[in-house]
Write an enzyme that holds these catalytic residues in place. Structure first.
Site, PDB file in Angstrom:
ATOM      1  N   GLY A  12       9.352   3.050   7.567  1.00  0.00           N
ATOM      2  CA  GLY A  12      10.610   2.325   7.380  1.00  0.00           C
ATOM      3  C   GLY A  12      11.253   1.777   8.644  1.00  0.00           C
ATOM      4  O   GLY A  12      12.466   1.563   8.663  1.00  0.00           O
ATOM      5  N   SER A  13      10.447   1.496   9.677  1.00  0.00           N
ATOM      6  CA  SER A  13      11.089   0.956  10.888  1.00  0.00           C
ATOM      7  C   SER A  13      11.619  -0.456  10.646  1.00  0.00           C
ATOM      8  O   SER A  13      12.659  -0.838  11.196  1.00  0.00           O
ATOM      9  CB  SER A  13      10.130   0.991  12.080  1.00  0.00           C
ATOM     10  OG  SER A  13       9.102   0.047  11.938  1.00  0.00           O
ATOM     11  N   ASN A  14      10.935  -1.233   9.825  1.00  0.00           N
ATOM     12  CA  ASN A  14      11.475  -2.562   9.488  1.00  0.00           C
ATOM     13  C   ASN A  14      12.741  -2.434   8.651  1.00  0.00           C
ATOM     14  O   ASN A  14      13.702  -3.184   8.857  1.00  0.00           O
ATOM     15  CB  ASN A  14      10.421  -3.407   8.768  1.00  0.00           C
ATOM     16  CG  ASN A  14       9.484  -4.089   9.747  1.00  0.00           C
ATOM     17  OD1 ASN A  14       9.873  -5.024  10.435  1.00  0.00           O
ATOM     18  ND2 ASN A  14       8.269  -3.582   9.842  1.00  0.00           N
ATOM     19  N   ARG A  61      -2.214  -0.822 -12.773  1.00  0.00           N
ATOM     20  CA  ARG A  61      -1.314  -1.584 -11.902  1.00  0.00           C
ATOM     21  C   ARG A  61      -0.223  -2.261 -12.716  1.00  0.00           C
ATOM     22  O   ARG A  61       0.934  -2.331 -12.298  1.00  0.00           O
ATOM     23  CB  ARG A  61      -2.103  -2.670 -11.161  1.00  0.00           C
ATOM     24  CG  ARG A  61      -2.671  -2.220  -9.866  1.00  0.00           C
ATOM     25  CD  ARG A  61      -3.251  -3.395  -9.078  1.00  0.00           C
ATOM     26  NE  ARG A  61      -4.259  -2.906  -8.162  1.00  0.00           N
ATOM     27  CZ  ARG A  61      -4.000  -2.287  -7.016  1.00  0.00           C
ATOM     28  NH1 ARG A  61      -2.768  -2.097  -6.628  1.00  0.00           N
ATOM     29  NH2 ARG A  61      -4.965  -1.841  -6.254  1.00  0.00           N
ATOM     30  N   HIS A 105       4.276  -9.434   7.605  1.00  0.00           N
ATOM     31  CA  HIS A 105       2.867  -9.088   7.817  1.00  0.00           C
ATOM     32  C   HIS A 105       2.588  -9.091   9.313  1.00  0.00           C
ATOM     33  O   HIS A 105       3.004 -10.011  10.022  1.00  0.00           O
ATOM     34  CB  HIS A 105       1.968 -10.097   7.099  1.00  0.00           C
ATOM     35  CG  HIS A 105       0.519  -9.761   7.234  1.00  0.00           C
ATOM     36  ND1 HIS A 105      -0.073  -8.739   6.522  1.00  0.00           N
ATOM     37  CD2 HIS A 105      -0.448 -10.266   8.026  1.00  0.00           C
ATOM     38  CE1 HIS A 105      -1.342  -8.642   6.866  1.00  0.00           C
ATOM     39  NE2 HIS A 105      -1.595  -9.562   7.790  1.00  0.00           N
ATOM     40  N   LEU A 140      -2.984 -12.584  -1.629  1.00  0.00           N
ATOM     41  CA  LEU A 140      -2.520 -11.516  -0.731  1.00  0.00           C
ATOM     42  C   LEU A 140      -2.256 -12.038   0.689  1.00  0.00           C
ATOM     43  O   LEU A 140      -3.099 -12.734   1.265  1.00  0.00           O
ATOM     44  CB  LEU A 140      -3.585 -10.413  -0.675  1.00  0.00           C
ATOM     45  CG  LEU A 140      -3.235  -9.204   0.209  1.00  0.00           C
ATOM     46  CD1 LEU A 140      -2.104  -8.393  -0.390  1.00  0.00           C
ATOM     47  CD2 LEU A 140      -4.458  -8.332   0.438  1.00  0.00           C
TER      48      LEU A 140
HETATM   49  C1  GRF Z   1       4.619  -3.083   9.481  1.00  0.00           C
HETATM   50  O1  GRF Z   1       3.739  -3.327  10.541  1.00  0.00           O
HETATM   51  C2  GRF Z   1       4.577  -4.207   8.488  1.00  0.00           C
HETATM   52  O2  GRF Z   1       4.380  -5.455   9.083  1.00  0.00           O
HETATM   53  C3  GRF Z   1       3.399  -3.846   7.640  1.00  0.00           C
HETATM   54  O3  GRF Z   1       3.468  -2.458   7.509  1.00  0.00           O
HETATM   55  C4  GRF Z   1       4.163  -1.901   8.625  1.00  0.00           C
HETATM   56  C5  GRF Z   1       5.312  -1.125   8.075  1.00  0.00           C
HETATM   57  O4  GRF Z   1       5.985  -0.403   9.080  1.00  0.00           O
HETATM   58  N1  GRF Z   1       3.415  -4.581   6.396  1.00  0.00           N
HETATM   59  P1  GRF Z   1       7.415   0.210   8.804  1.00  0.00           P
HETATM   60  O5  GRF Z   1       7.298   1.114   7.576  1.00  0.00           O
HETATM   61  O6  GRF Z   1       8.378  -0.906   8.576  1.00  0.00           O
HETATM   62  O7  GRF Z   1       7.729   1.000  10.031  1.00  0.00           O
END
Ligand code: GRF
Length: 213
Positions: A12-14, A61, A105, A140
């Site tokens: 969850g860093s983003n 799915r 991405h 994708l």
């Molecule tokens: C990030 O590198 C994002 O681009 C990819 O998965 C990773 C998720 O990282 N899709 P975080 O959970 O947001 O730290």
């Protein structure tokens, strides 16, 4: 104020970068397919409702996606934000949120879709790597590009050091894209190209470490 729902699977860093940006957006909920996702704690610490829809509890799915959509639609978000959401979505799900779902991405798309993008970039010997925020389409890691950030690949880079520098840029461009959305400046045209209202967008839509934040 526009509203969003954020989907995560992991640390969850983003998500944190989005929440810390104090965007003029209402974050209605954070939904995870993984009950152990670290991002759930980040959401809770920000006082945001969390929901787990564990994909392991579903036979297909399509069943999982239907349950996910039911949770999302309770909140009627203007935009669905995939922030490290690591499940492949069915075409039906993607079409339901067509033009209303964005993803980050860790590569300069359309290069290196899929997993292990940093190792792939090193293997190919690219000199410039980076990350992309884009609208989601059924293919994708493909779809109309909103913003990208580039980093130089250094001779001494490992996949880990490269990932770290790209991640710093992810944390810049994802909140930036959402700010444009919140301000009503971001538009997806019928032909599938993205435009941004305002005179400077051409400069802003490619960010690099040597730009000012
Ligand atoms: C990030 O590198 C994002 O681009 C990819 O998965 C990773 C998720 O990282 N899709 P975080 O959970 O947001 O730290």
């Amino acid at each position: 104020m526009k509203s969003i729902v954020i989907l995560i699977s992991g640390r969850g860093s983003n998500l944190r970068s989005i929440l810390d940006a104090n965007l003029p957006l209402r974050v209605k909920a954070v939904v995870s397919n993984n009950p152990n996702a670290g991002g759930l704690d980040i959401a809770k610490a920000h006082g945001i409702a969390t929901v787990v829809v564990d994909h392991r509890g579903f036979a297909s799915r399509a069943d999982f996606d239907a349950a996910l959509a039911a949770e999302i639609d309770r909140h009627q978000p203007d935009l669905l934000v995939l922030a490290g959401f690591m499940r492949i979505l069915t075409d039906g799900f993607v079409e339901r949120y067509a033009g209303r779902m964005i993803n980050i991405h860790p590569s300069l798309l359309p290069s290196f879709p899929g997993l292990d993008t940093h190792a792939a970039a090193l293997r190919e010997g690219v000199r410039i790597h980076g990350c992309t925020v884009h609208f989601v389409t059924p293919r994708l890691d493909h779809g109309p590009i909103i913003v990208q950030a580039a980093v130089a690949v250094l001779p001494q880079d490992s996949a880990e050091t490269l990932a770290q520098r790209v991640l710093e840029q992810e944390h810049r461009i994802f909140p930036q894209a959402l700010r444009w959305f919140a301000e009503g400046r971001l538009h997806l045209g019928a032909s599938g190209t993205v435009t941004l209202d305002g005179p400077t967008w051409q400069q802003q839509a490619l960010l690099s470490p040597w730009d000012k934040p």
